[in-house]
Scaffold this active site. Structure first.
Site, PDB file in Angstrom:
ATOM      1  N   GLU A 309       1.247 -14.610 -10.733  1.00  0.00           N
ATOM      2  CA  GLU A 309       0.399 -14.779  -9.547  1.00  0.00           C
ATOM      3  C   GLU A 309      -1.088 -14.700  -9.898  1.00  0.00           C
ATOM      4  OE1 GLU A 309       1.971 -11.871  -6.760  1.00  0.00           O
ATOM      5  OE2 GLU A 309       3.542 -13.269  -6.161  1.00  0.00           O
ATOM      6  N   ASP A 388      11.547 -11.720  -4.201  1.00  0.00           N
ATOM      7  CA  ASP A 388      10.399 -10.873  -3.882  1.00  0.00           C
ATOM      8  C   ASP A 388      10.625 -10.063  -2.611  1.00  0.00           C
ATOM      9  OD1 ASP A 388       7.942  -9.734  -3.766  1.00  0.00           O
ATOM     10  OD2 ASP A 388       6.843 -11.557  -3.259  1.00  0.00           O
ATOM     11  N   GLU A 416       6.455  -5.044   3.582  1.00  0.00           N
ATOM     12  CA  GLU A 416       5.778  -6.342   3.499  1.00  0.00           C
ATOM     13  C   GLU A 416       6.537  -7.447   4.228  1.00  0.00           C
ATOM     14  OE1 GLU A 416       5.110  -7.648  -0.478  1.00  0.00           O
ATOM     15  OE2 GLU A 416       4.314  -9.586   0.150  1.00  0.00           O
TER      16      GLU A 416
HETATM   17  O1  GCW Z   1       5.432  -9.344  -2.877  1.00  0.00           O
HETATM   18  C1  GCW Z   1       4.369  -9.872  -3.584  1.00  0.00           C
HETATM   19  C2  GCW Z   1       3.174  -9.562  -2.773  1.00  0.00           C
HETATM   20  C3  GCW Z   1       1.916  -9.456  -3.569  1.00  0.00           C
HETATM   21  C4  GCW Z   1       2.164  -8.518  -4.722  1.00  0.00           C
HETATM   22  C5  GCW Z   1       3.288  -9.095  -5.569  1.00  0.00           C
HETATM   23  C6  GCW Z   1       3.667  -8.189  -6.715  1.00  0.00           C
HETATM   24  C7  GCW Z   1       0.626  -6.969  -5.707  1.00  0.00           C
HETATM   25  O2  GCW Z   1       3.051 -10.522  -1.787  1.00  0.00           O
HETATM   26  O3  GCW Z   1       0.909  -8.982  -2.722  1.00  0.00           O
HETATM   27  O4  GCW Z   1       1.009  -8.299  -5.470  1.00  0.00           O
HETATM   28  O5  GCW Z   1       4.434  -9.246  -4.802  1.00  0.00           O
HETATM   29  O6  GCW Z   1       4.645  -7.470  -6.579  1.00  0.00           O
HETATM   30  O7  GCW Z   1       3.011  -8.204  -7.727  1.00  0.00           O
END
Ligand code: GCW
Length: 846
Positions: A309, A388, A416
């Site tokens: 990311e 995720d 989240e």
């Molecule tokens: O779930 C996603 C989130 C990001 C997060 C990433 C991760 C810290 O949307 O905000 O970044 O995972 O776990 O690295």
């Protein structure tokens, strides 16, 4: 030997005083700041010996002693007197096994004890009873003290508090995603308790309080900053601040760790590279690690997010995660530190047009070939599922893909993708589903918990990490019920065999009181809440169908497809689901050990809950439940939304049984959730209705007879505004007031006279504060301000909100008028009016 806590033989006067003190109606306003450490009065605590002797001077043993005094005073009305010798009287003895044994030879100390273990026990000795609170080490002693207080607080469920306990894994951490500026990535409870404006906060009292809460449930590590790490974390000034955080947490046995940006040598070190093989880079990290240990002798280590990311990583130099992890590990090893290297490494520019592309494959594809290549103080930190933190995912195949590498599971307490603490979702059942899942590695019984704990493959290190993201909000997590997730996570990290119900019941007794009605009622809300949320957001393995290009909160199934993020479910006009089979799909299923792979490869043996995660099927495909995929999707969204309404009714049973402050706070959340579940239900069912062209056999989807949409109303000033995702409003449109100070929309009521619940579905955008007035035949019946701070900054599924008036008398010919007054750029947006008879049983079928 055990001692009884039944209130036999209590003196009458004392008893009466205590009964008064425990009356449930003596509730005062509670803020939630104490979490589960409320130490509500209990008559049983009066049986505690009158004196306490704290052996040894370790910081955590001193905390054990002071916590026992604090807790016992609050529960029984008097604190045991601190003494330096027993003096022939019953005494609470607090210390390590060795210290207590030296003082009390009559006590048999546990023979086998891993760090953190404890025993609490009553020992009859020379005509009196001593209470032993002993630990394998100082931390264990502290855990024993909390265990004793917990057991007293849980009365009357437990009759005796003879307990010996050991943690099931050495790593039991929480991660915070706090940034130096004080914001928190995916934090839903205010600003950081650690940082503000680029520095460690001057006042760290909340940090000490947090460490105390963590210690009370056996957490021994806390990574204090975002994995999307700022290079600033390693400046001398920041290290000095971190040392203050460590000082605040140390008395509670919580070691701190930090996340680091691998680019730091370049960003703040003045080097022209961050290549992990470059000697200058290696020397730079060594010097930083040495400085950290100089300031924080018990520093726990680094967490690394790299090549993910947008975070830079070793791939930039053609190197593997092992090269970067081992470089850091070598610097930390002499000091006893660890590297938590995250397996959340994937390409977010995947090719949607490539039917073989699959984000779920990434962690295994990258890390499996590196098995055995990591140093012994490296732990690969693996999210529970391969995508995720979705509302449901299968266990990550990587758990069985690493056998010569330490592992930890990463869970997400901060909600989240599960309602952001604006909705109640108790996540323990979801985590247990993964921890208990048998990977059948090497053809053996290898549930995920046995793997991450290091037992299945005999690894020296391993355990549990959860992203918790508490904030400055008084009650830590905004929704008082969300604290059950923090508690529950820690309980599982200590002992994953506990049931979801045991965990929630224990938590409730300490948090809200021991009244069985309270415990049952809270369970009625918590236990089904995950399934309920799944049902109205994304069942059958679709995952949370949220706006992944926005705040990950409201519905927006469309946002997940046709882009590089790979959170796809590949809906077409004919069918839906990701084909992850080996035979015809992405091959993801082949990453599992053979027995598991065989189960998922065939639709016949894939459970309905994961069907669309594993397979692409026609909408008419018959599931194990006997119904078609499309009808199941419709039905689950309707029953899910209905169940969310039931949580409001359940919660109301607590009126007068718990304190009003928390009662009202949760009631508001449950009401919001009940209404918001309808927003979800409508969006997802509308979307699949349009995609499939198949009608709902029950006639609900697309038919809303109780609604009058904005478009159908007589509008003055209001105009239609097309939403980005049609599924988030009637006809895909909202009504907005753009050019005038106020706009109106009116409708004539045509239904039979009666008492109705009357609602307005409007959009409460984070910025701006519109005002709304609802008039009946020209007379104002309600006025409200759209000032919520929902996550969305657009008119969308994130911000769609319902204002409901209960029991309004309406008759045919009545004129209902909505007056909208824009403010601060928010154009008083709304979607529809809704009116349904109060007598209707199924309230949410509008
Ligand atoms: O779930 C996603 C989130 C990001 C997060 C990433 C991760 C810290 O949307 O905000 O970044 O995972 O776990 O690295």
């Amino acid at each position: 030997m055990s001692f009884s806590l039944r209130p036999r033989g209590l003196h009458g006067a004392l008893c009466a005083a205590l009964v008064l003190a425990v009356s449930p109606l003596a509730a005062h306003a509670e803020t939630g700041a104490d979490g589960w450490l409320r130490y509500a009065p209990t008559k049983l605590a009066a049986k505690v010996p009158a004196q306490i002797q704290v052996l040894g001077s370790a910081a955590q043993i001193k905390s054990a002693g002071s916590e026992l005094q604090r807790g016992l005073k609050a529960m029984s009305g008097h604190a045991p007197a601190a003494v330096s010798g027993e003096g022939g009287k019953g005494t609470v003895l607090v210390g390590t096994y060795a210290q207590v044994k030296a003082q009390l030879p009559a006590w048999q100390s546990p023979s086998h004890a891993v760090p953190g273990s404890y025993q609490i026990k009553a020992v009859e000795h020379a005509g009196h009873t001593d209470w032993v609170v002993a630990g394998a080490d100082a931390r264990g002693t502290l855990y024993g003290a909390f265990a004793l207080l917990e057991q007293l607080g849980e009365q009357p469920q437990r009759a005796a508090i003879d307990a010996t306990s050991s943690p099931s894994a050495p790593i039991r951490w929480v991660d915070e995603w706090d940034n130096p500026d004080g914001s928190i990535e995916r934090g839903y409870a205010g600003r950081s308790i650690f940082f503000d404006k680029g520095h460690v906060r001057a006042d760290l009292s909340r940090v000490g309080d947090y460490a105390r809460l963590l210690a009370s449930v056996g957490i021994n590590g806390c990574n204090v900053n975002n994995v999307n790490a700022s290079p600033k974390m390693l400046t001398p000034q920041m290290i000095a601040g971190l040392a203050r955080i460590a000082d605040a947490m140390r008395p509670w046995g919580v070691r701190i760790a930090i996340s680091v940006d691998l680019r730091s040598p370049q960003e703040i070190g003045g080097l022209d590279t961050f290549n992990p093989k470059d000697p200058r880079v290696i020397a730079w990290w060594q010097s930083k690690v040495d400085a950290l240990y100089q300031a924080i002798p018990d520093f726990a280590g680094f967490t690394v997010k790299a090549d993910s990311e947008g975070q830079p990583g070793p791939s930039q130099y053609g190197l593997s995660p092992a090269a970067a992890a081992n470089m850091l590990a070598k610097a930390l090893a002499p000091h006893g530190g660890v590297v938590m290297y995250r397996a959340f490494v994937y390409n977010h520019h995947l090719d949607w047009h490539n039917a073989k592309a699959d984000r779920a494959r990434a962690a295994y594809d990258i890390f499996h070939p590196l098995d055995g290549k990591f140093d012994n103080n490296v732990v690969v930190q693996i999210k529970n599922g391969p995508i995720d933190f979705q509302v449901r995912e299968p266990a990550s195949p990587l758990f069985a893909g690493l056998r010569k590498t330490n592992q930890a599971i990463e869970l997400e307490v901060t909600q989240e993708y599960t309602g952001q603490q604006r909705q109640t979702v108790y996540l323990v059942p979801m985590w247990k589903a993964t921890l208990d899942f048998d990977m059948h590695a090497e053809g053996r019984h290898t549930p995920v918990k046995s793997i991450v704990e290091g037992k299945a493959f005999d690894r020296p290190l391993g355990g549990y990490v959860a992203v918790s993201n508490v904030g400055l909000d008084t009650n830590w997590m905004r929704n008082p019920l969300a604290m059950a997730n923090l508690w529950g996570y820690a309980r599982l990290a200590w002992n994953p065999d506990l049931s979801a119900k045991t965990i929630s019941s224990n938590w409730t007794r300490l948090t809200f009181g021991t009244d069985p009605v309270v415990v049952d009622t809270v369970n009625q809300v918590l236990l089904p809440s995950w399934r309920t949320y799944e049902d109205y957001t994304g069942p059958l393995g679709l995952q949370t169908l949220t706006n992944i290009l926005g705040p990950h909160y409201g519905p927006a199934p469309q946002s997940q497809e046709h882009n590089g993020w790979g959170q796809w479910f590949r809906a077409t006009h004919k069918g839906v689901g990701m084909d992850r089979t080996v035979a015809t799909g992405t091959g993801y299923i082949g990453q599992y050990p053979p027995q598991v792979a065989a189960m998922f490869e065939s639709k016949q043996s894939t459970p309905d809950d994961l069907m669309l995660f594993m397979h692409h099927v026609p909408y008419g495909y018959t599931l194990h439940n006997g119904k078609s995929v499309i009808q199941t999707l419709y039905d689950l969204h309707y029953t899910g939304a209905q169940k969310a309404q039931g949580f409001v009714d359940a919660w109301k049973k607590l009126h007068g049984r718990i304190d009003d402050a928390r009662y009202e706070k949760v009631l508001k959340i449950q009401r919001y959730q009940a209404a918001y579940a309808i927003v979800w239900r409508d969006a997802v069912t509308r979307y699949f209705h349009k995609m499939s062209g198949i009608a709902d056999a029950m006639g609900r989807v697309g038919h809303y007879p109780d609604r009058i949409t904005g478009e159908q109303m007589k509008r003055v000033g209001y105009t239609s505004h097309k939403l980005k995702y049609f599924e988030n409003a009637s006809h895909g449109q909202a009504q907005v007031c753009l050019k005038r100070a106020t706009c109106t929309a009116s409708a004539t009521f045509h239904r039979p006279a009666g008492t109705y619940n009357l609602g307005v579905q409007y959009f409460d955008v984070r910025t701006g504060t519109s005002h709304f007035t609802l008039k009946l035949n020209g007379k104002t019946i309600s006025h409200w301000t759209a000032d919520a701070t929902l996550p969305g900054t657009t008119i969308s599924g994130d911000t769609s909100t319902r204002h409901l008036m209960r029991a309004v008398r309406l008759k045919p010919g009545d004129t209902i008028t909505l007056v909208g007054q824009p403010q601060g750029g928010e154009p008083a947006p709304f979607d529809y009016l809704v009116a349904y008879p109060t007598s209707r049983q199924s309230k949410m079928h509008d």
